[in-house]
Scaffold this motif. Sequence first.
Motif, mmCIF file in Angstrom:
data_model
loop_
_atom_site.group_PDB
_atom_site.id
_atom_site.type_symbol
_atom_site.label_atom_id
_atom_site.label_comp_id
_atom_site.label_asym_id
_atom_site.label_seq_id
_atom_site.Cartn_x
_atom_site.Cartn_y
_atom_site.Cartn_z
ATOM 1 N N TRP A 21 0.799 -1.037 -0.135
ATOM 2 C CA TRP A 21 -0.029 0.174 -0.015
ATOM 3 C C TRP A 21 0.877 1.193 0.051
ATOM 4 N N VAL A 22 0.597 1.981 -0.941
ATOM 5 C CA VAL A 22 1.229 3.516 -1.005
ATOM 6 C C VAL A 22 0.047 4.697 -0.829
ATOM 7 N N ASN A 23 0.242 5.615 0.355
ATOM 8 C CA ASN A 23 -0.676 6.766 0.471
ATOM 9 C C ASN A 23 -1.958 6.202 0.256
ATOM 10 N N SER A 24 -2.310 5.071 0.718
ATOM 11 C CA SER A 24 -3.755 4.580 0.632
ATOM 12 C C SER A 24 -4.190 3.856 -0.766
ATOM 13 N N TRP A 25 -3.220 3.903 -1.683
ATOM 14 C CA TRP A 25 -3.613 3.168 -2.837
ATOM 15 C C TRP A 25 -2.879 1.771 -2.681
ATOM 16 N N GLU A 26 -3.730 0.733 -3.181
ATOM 17 C CA GLU A 26 -3.080 -0.719 -3.443
ATOM 18 C C GLU A 26 -1.958 -1.115 -4.448
ATOM 19 N N VAL A 27 -1.052 -1.420 -3.915
ATOM 20 C CA VAL A 27 -0.066 -1.799 -5.307
ATOM 21 C C VAL A 27 -0.708 -3.133 -5.890
ATOM 22 N N LEU A 28 -0.947 -2.691 -7.110
ATOM 23 C CA LEU A 28 -1.274 -3.907 -7.931
ATOM 24 C C LEU A 28 -0.147 -5.029 -8.415
ATOM 25 N N HIS A 29 1.011 -4.410 -8.742
ATOM 26 C CA HIS A 29 2.077 -5.144 -9.445
ATOM 27 C C HIS A 29 3.339 -4.524 -8.868
ATOM 28 N N VAL A 30 4.392 -5.269 -8.481
ATOM 29 C CA VAL A 30 5.674 -4.630 -8.297
ATOM 30 C C VAL A 30 6.406 -4.826 -9.596
ATOM 31 N N ARG A 47 20.218 2.972 -0.800
ATOM 32 C CA ARG A 47 18.498 3.296 -0.956
ATOM 33 C C ARG A 47 17.920 1.866 -1.688
ATOM 34 N N ASP A 48 16.914 1.791 -1.499
ATOM 35 C CA ASP A 48 16.354 0.597 -2.188
ATOM 36 C C ASP A 48 15.000 1.462 -2.927
ATOM 37 N N ILE A 49 15.181 0.982 -4.292
ATOM 38 C CA ILE A 49 14.470 1.721 -5.358
ATOM 39 C C ILE A 49 13.308 0.675 -5.900
ATOM 40 N N TRP A 50 11.903 0.999 -5.591
ATOM 41 C CA TRP A 50 10.856 0.250 -5.960
ATOM 42 C C TRP A 50 10.013 0.693 -7.217
ATOM 43 N N HIS A 51 9.835 0.105 -8.278
ATOM 44 C CA HIS A 51 8.891 0.508 -9.256
ATOM 45 C C HIS A 51 7.502 -0.278 -9.016
ATOM 46 N N VAL A 52 6.360 0.520 -8.454
ATOM 47 C CA VAL A 52 5.346 -0.484 -8.388
ATOM 48 C C VAL A 52 3.975 0.241 -9.178
ATOM 49 N N GLU A 53 3.122 -0.668 -9.536
ATOM 50 C CA GLU A 53 2.056 -0.228 -10.137
ATOM 51 C C GLU A 53 0.720 0.011 -9.338
ATOM 52 N N THR A 54 0.103 1.088 -9.305
ATOM 53 C CA THR A 54 -1.276 1.320 -8.647
ATOM 54 C C THR A 54 -2.149 1.605 -9.307
ATOM 55 N N ALA A 55 -3.679 2.030 -9.172
ATOM 56 C CA ALA A 55 -4.429 2.429 -9.790
ATOM 57 C C ALA A 55 -4.093 3.712 -10.239
ATOM 58 N N ARG A 56 -3.428 4.405 -9.617
ATOM 59 C CA ARG A 56 -2.751 6.083 -10.169
ATOM 60 C C ARG A 56 -1.858 5.925 -10.904
ATOM 61 N N GLY A 57 -1.200 4.912 -11.305
ATOM 62 C CA GLY A 57 0.002 4.692 -12.321
ATOM 63 C C GLY A 57 1.131 4.088 -11.889
ATOM 64 N N ILE A 58 2.279 4.488 -12.306
ATOM 65 C CA ILE A 58 3.488 3.701 -12.186
ATOM 66 C C ILE A 58 4.064 4.694 -10.902
ATOM 67 N N LEU A 59 4.612 3.975 -9.999
ATOM 68 C CA LEU A 59 5.090 4.934 -8.952
ATOM 69 C C LEU A 59 6.765 4.531 -8.790
ATOM 70 N N GLU A 60 7.488 5.355 -8.435
ATOM 71 C CA GLU A 60 9.040 5.211 -7.958
ATOM 72 C C GLU A 60 9.247 5.363 -6.518
ATOM 73 N N LEU A 61 9.427 4.521 -5.735
ATOM 74 C CA LEU A 61 9.611 4.605 -4.416
ATOM 75 C C LEU A 61 10.919 4.398 -3.902
ATOM 76 N N HIS A 62 11.488 5.341 -3.043
ATOM 77 C CA HIS A 62 12.685 5.023 -2.362
ATOM 78 C C HIS A 62 12.653 4.903 -0.955
ATOM 79 N N ARG A 63 13.507 3.725 -0.533
ATOM 80 C CA ARG A 63 13.521 3.774 1.023
ATOM 81 C C ARG A 63 14.885 3.831 1.394
ATOM 82 N N VAL A 64 15.016 4.785 2.392
ATOM 83 C CA VAL A 64 16.293 5.068 2.894
ATOM 84 C C VAL A 64 16.253 4.808 4.377
ATOM 85 N N ARG A 65 16.899 3.964 4.816
ATOM 86 C CA ARG A 65 16.742 3.398 6.304
ATOM 87 C C ARG A 65 15.339 2.823 6.316
#
Length: 75
Positions: A21-30, A47-65
């Motif tokens: 889940w990202v900002n209340s959007w369900e992740v449909l596909h990683v 940093r971990d870099i994730w590209h995920v698909e939600t109903a709002r489109g494809i998002l690039e997420l970074h996780r630092v620590r």
Amino acid sequence: MSRLVNQPASVVTNPEGAPCWVNSWEVLHVHSFHREWIGALEGEPERDIWHVETARGILELHRVRESWLLARAED
């Protein structure tokens, strides 16, 4: 259209650590995941870099620590 966002994100992960889940959007596909470490040579944390698909489109997420950043969004 791709746009930079660079805002903190609220992310819920599954037990393996993948975003579900990202900002209340369900992740449909990683689409992809990789660890970026080149900045560590200059003192930056890895940093971990994730590209995920939600109903709002494809998002690039970074996780630092333990913090998540919504870096880019594509419609």
